[in-house]
Motif scaffolding. Structure first.
Motif, PDB file in Angstrom:
ATOM      1  N   ARG A  19       0.849  -1.183   0.000  1.00  0.00           N
ATOM      2  CA  ARG A  19       0.000   0.000   0.000  1.00  0.00           C
ATOM      3  C   ARG A  19       0.888   1.236   0.000  1.00  0.00           C
ATOM      4  O   ARG A  19       1.644   1.457   0.961  1.00  0.00           O
ATOM      5  N   LEU A  20       0.810   1.998  -1.046  1.00  0.00           N
ATOM      6  CA  LEU A  20       1.555   3.240  -1.134  1.00  0.00           C
ATOM      7  C   LEU A  20       0.713   4.387  -0.599  1.00  0.00           C
ATOM      8  O   LEU A  20      -0.520   4.399  -0.762  1.00  0.00           O
ATOM      9  N   ALA A  21       1.379   5.339   0.020  1.00  0.00           N
ATOM     10  CA  ALA A  21       0.707   6.541   0.506  1.00  0.00           C
ATOM     11  C   ALA A  21       1.401   7.772  -0.056  1.00  0.00           C
ATOM     12  O   ALA A  21       2.615   7.767  -0.272  1.00  0.00           O
ATOM     13  N   CYS A  22       0.637   8.806  -0.273  1.00  0.00           N
ATOM     14  CA  CYS A  22       1.159  10.077  -0.779  1.00  0.00           C
ATOM     15  C   CYS A  22       0.621  11.184   0.124  1.00  0.00           C
ATOM     16  O   CYS A  22      -0.569  11.499   0.079  1.00  0.00           O
ATOM     17  N   ALA A  23       1.498  11.739   0.921  1.00  0.00           N
ATOM     18  CA  ALA A  23       1.116  12.814   1.827  1.00  0.00           C
ATOM     19  C   ALA A  23       1.345  14.158   1.156  1.00  0.00           C
ATOM     20  O   ALA A  23       2.439  14.428   0.656  1.00  0.00           O
ATOM     21  N   ALA A  24       0.312  14.971   1.163  1.00  0.00           N
ATOM     22  CA  ALA A  24       0.386  16.288   0.530  1.00  0.00           C
ATOM     23  C   ALA A  24       0.471  17.379   1.585  1.00  0.00           C
ATOM     24  O   ALA A  24      -0.194  17.305   2.621  1.00  0.00           O
ATOM     25  N   SER A  25       1.289  18.366   1.329  1.00  0.00           N
ATOM     26  CA  SER A  25       1.382  19.525   2.216  1.00  0.00           C
ATOM     27  C   SER A  25       1.354  20.790   1.363  1.00  0.00           C
ATOM     28  O   SER A  25       1.532  20.748   0.151  1.00  0.00           O
ATOM     29  N   GLY A  26       1.154  21.902   2.002  1.00  0.00           N
ATOM     30  CA  GLY A  26       0.997  23.137   1.263  1.00  0.00           C
ATOM     31  C   GLY A  26      -0.475  23.427   1.115  1.00  0.00           C
ATOM     32  O   GLY A  26      -1.217  23.411   2.084  1.00  0.00           O
ATOM     33  N   ARG A  27      -0.911  23.662  -0.068  1.00  0.00           N
ATOM     34  CA  ARG A  27      -2.326  23.920  -0.298  1.00  0.00           C
ATOM     35  C   ARG A  27      -3.139  22.650  -0.060  1.00  0.00           C
ATOM     36  O   ARG A  27      -2.647  21.542  -0.207  1.00  0.00           O
TER      37      ARG A  27
END
Length: 122
Positions: A19-27
């Motif tokens: 299971r891959l995860a992609c954490a977003a930050s910023g907007r």
């Protein structure tokens, strides 16, 4: 602008799962459609799966349909790629990407993560 960081890659035997995860930050990530791409050695980068801003619309490459599932949790600014029944040909660096708007989920991605290696042994 949004920054993306992938995690969850690794080495797995054929038939296994990751299971891959992609954490977003910023907007806020809910402003962006999200996609997962991969690039194997000597091959061009290809789209694997994509999901609209609300999560109501998805796209899958034919090679992963029925095995991979893309999802997102906008409250946590995170997108996921559940990969089941992995095959050696799934071996690649997997990249998370984001784009403004939902028009054309398979193209137009402006923001990219650094990638995470997935290796499937036979």
């Amino acid at each position: 602008q949004v920054q993306l960081v992938e995690s969850g890659g690794g080495l797995v035997q054929a038939g296994g799962s990751l299971r891959l995860a992609c954490a977003a930050s910023g907007r806020t990530s809910s402003n962006y459609a999200m996609g997962w791409f991969r690039q194997a050695p000597g091959k061009e980068r290809e789209i694997v799966a994509a999901i609209s801003r609300s999560g109501g619309r998805t796209y899958y490459a034919d090679s992963v349909k029925g095995r991979f599932t893309i999802s997102r949790d906008n409250a946590k600014n995170t997108a996921f790629l559940q990969m089941n029944s992995l095959k050696p040909e799934d071996t690649a660096v997997y990249y998370c990407a984001a784009k403004s708007g939902d028009l054309g989920l398979i193209y137009g991605y402006a923001y990219w993560g650094q990638g995470t290696q997935v290796t499937v042994s036979s």
